[in-house]
Design an enzyme around this catalytic site. Structure first.
Site, short mmCIF file in Angstrom:
data_model
loop_
_atom_site.label_atom_id
_atom_site.label_comp_id
_atom_site.label_asym_id
_atom_site.label_seq_id
_atom_site.Cartn_x
_atom_site.Cartn_y
_atom_site.Cartn_z
N MET A 128 0.76 -1.28 0.22
CA MET A 128 0.07 -0.05 -0.54
C MET A 128 0.83 1.00 -0.05
O MET A 128 0.65 2.21 -0.59
CB MET A 128 -1.62 -0.24 1.26
CG MET A 128 -2.02 -1.32 1.04
SD MET A 128 -3.21 -1.06 0.09
CE MET A 128 -4.46 0.29 1.43
N GLU A 129 1.86 1.55 0.85
CA GLU A 129 2.60 2.58 1.01
C GLU A 129 3.63 2.85 -0.48
O GLU A 129 3.82 3.92 -0.96
CB GLU A 129 3.23 2.01 2.35
CG GLU A 129 2.86 2.33 3.50
CD GLU A 129 2.17 3.72 3.78
OE1 GLU A 129 2.18 4.93 3.09
OE2 GLU A 129 1.29 3.49 4.58
N SER A 130 4.24 1.34 -0.64
CA SER A 130 4.93 2.05 -2.08
C SER A 130 4.86 1.41 -3.01
O SER A 130 6.11 0.75 -4.01
CB SER A 130 6.46 2.13 -1.82
OG SER A 130 6.81 0.61 -0.91
#
Ligand code: CA
Length: 413
Positions: free
Chosen positions: A133-135
């Site tokens: 989700m983050e990167s």
């Protein structure tokens, strides 16, 4: 007569030009910061506050010389999209099959997971969900200069205290020599590395996961993932417990119980709420206090959220984000899709969302300041309004519900 007055008297000049002539240049002038007055004014005040906070003058001078506002950051910060993306759309996007396939392939390649799970008690699939989700598993970390982004946000003023705190934290990272300025990159909002941590979070929670003695959340996946695990552990992650399970509700269910009481699964079962996968709860999960979540109201999937769901929200305080992480984790670990599919929702305009909030407030069901953000306060107010009008109280703002709310406002009862 003090020295300056004496000097003025000697030179026969009025106070103002002599004062500015006699003073040493401001930090902004000395550090060759050529910018609009709002930025240089902010910079001079910030420089003093940073010194007061204990920052070393040589560090400030070295890292902040020539600093300029980043117009891209200012534009992104002031952007308010007209249409909010519906939860169902968002979840379908973040849990797409391509990403699930990548996650399933990658989870076996991080050899540090065994040690990370043992130390922090956070399962690898939850960490894989955050990483995705983050990167996008480290692929999209953002390449904005963190100092410049945070300075732009601080100077703009809307979140000044927060942004200055993060800016000072970023300066502390540089001052400690943990990473060079040229590598201190991240998102426009200040989030850094493979797990997109803010500078203050990095200082507080980043750890060395690969044993090389450095905390490098940018290029070391074990460091980034161990740091995320440490953050969740500090936020209260409960070892051995699940994050949430999909449930099926009985036909006559009281939807007003959503986002309400925290009950053990057995108490929910007494109300007819059963696991969608028909499995039994583990001993640890069976003793946990669970909250019922209906992200798309009565017309979509239902979940019993365990305490760990709310720990994921400490990473990003959004129901949709935490659901995305958890559902990805389930799929990475071999689970199938949900039993109840996500419905196709209509995107609501900002003006409609604000009109609904205003209508609720006018009728005595205050959702807080109308801001167009449908958070817990709005959902609770809507549930109370629905209950008062004999409607299923799922707290879900549909286009039909907006029309009803608006109509009620125009015709006072
Ligand atoms: Ca390391």
């Amino acid at each position: 007569m003090n020295r300056r007055t004496l000097l003025q008297a000697t030179l026969g000049l009025c106070a103002l030009p002599v004062a500015s002539f006699a003073q040493s240049p401001s930090p902004a002038a000395r550090l060759r910061i050529v910018a609009e007055p709002y930025f240089t004014t902010w910079f001079d005040a910030f420089y003093a506050r940073a010194l007061a906070a204990g920052a070393q003058p040589d560090l400030l001078d070295r890292e902040l010389a020539g600093l300029a506002a980043d117009p891209r950051v200012a534009a992104l910060d002031s952007m308010q999209p007209e249409f909010a993306r519906p939860v169902s759309d968002y979840i379908r996007g973040v849990t797409n099959e391509g990403r699930i396939a990548i996650g399933r392939a990658r989870r076996g390649t991080v050899t540090a997971f065994g040690a990370i799970e043992q130390t922090y008690g956070v399962p690898r699939d939850i960490l894989m969900g955050i990483w995705a989700m983050e990167s996008g598993f480290g692929a999209q970390q953002g390449d904005m200069d963190i100092l410049r982004s945070l300075a732009t946000l601080a100077a703009a003023g809307r979140r000044r205290v927060w942004a200055e705190g993060e800016l000072i934290a970023a300066l502390r990272i540089l001052g400690a020599g943990e990473i060079s300025r040229s590598r201190l990159k991240g998102s426009w909002a200040g989030a850094m590395g493979q797990t997109q941590m803010l500078p203050s979070t990095y200082l507080d929670a980043a750890v060395d996961g690969d044993g090389d003695g450095k905390r490098d959340i940018w290029t070391s996946a074990p460091d980034a993932l161990a740091s995320a695990a440490h953050l969740l552990a500090k936020a209260g992650w409960r070892r051995g417990e699940d994050w949430a399970r999909e449930v099926i509700l009985p036909a006559d269910f009281d939807f007003g119980l959503s986002e309400g009481p925290q009950l053990a699964p057995s108490a929910w079962k007494a109300k007819g709420v059963t696991r969608a996968d028909r499995r039994v709860w583990s001993e640890a999960d069976g003793a946990a206090a669970c909250t019922l979540l209906l992200p798309c109201g009565a017309g979509g999937p239902a979940f019993l959220a365990l305490p760990n769901h709310f720990v994921i929200r400490r990473y990003n305080n959004s129901l949709a984000y935490a659901l995305g992480v958890g559902l990805l984790a389930d799929r990475f670990g071999g689970g199938g899709p949900l039993v109840t599919p996500w419905p196709h929702e209509t995107a609501l305009s900002l003006s409609d969302r604000m009109a609904a909030q205003t209508a609720l407030a006018r009728q005595g069901f205050s959702p807080g300041q109308p801001d167009g953000v449908i958070g817990l306060g709005t959902r609770q107010a809507l549930r109370a309004w629905q209950k008062a009008h004999g409607l299923p109280a799922d707290g879900y703002l549909s286009p039909a519900m907006i029309q009803r709310l608006k109509g009620q406002t125009l015709t006072p009862s």
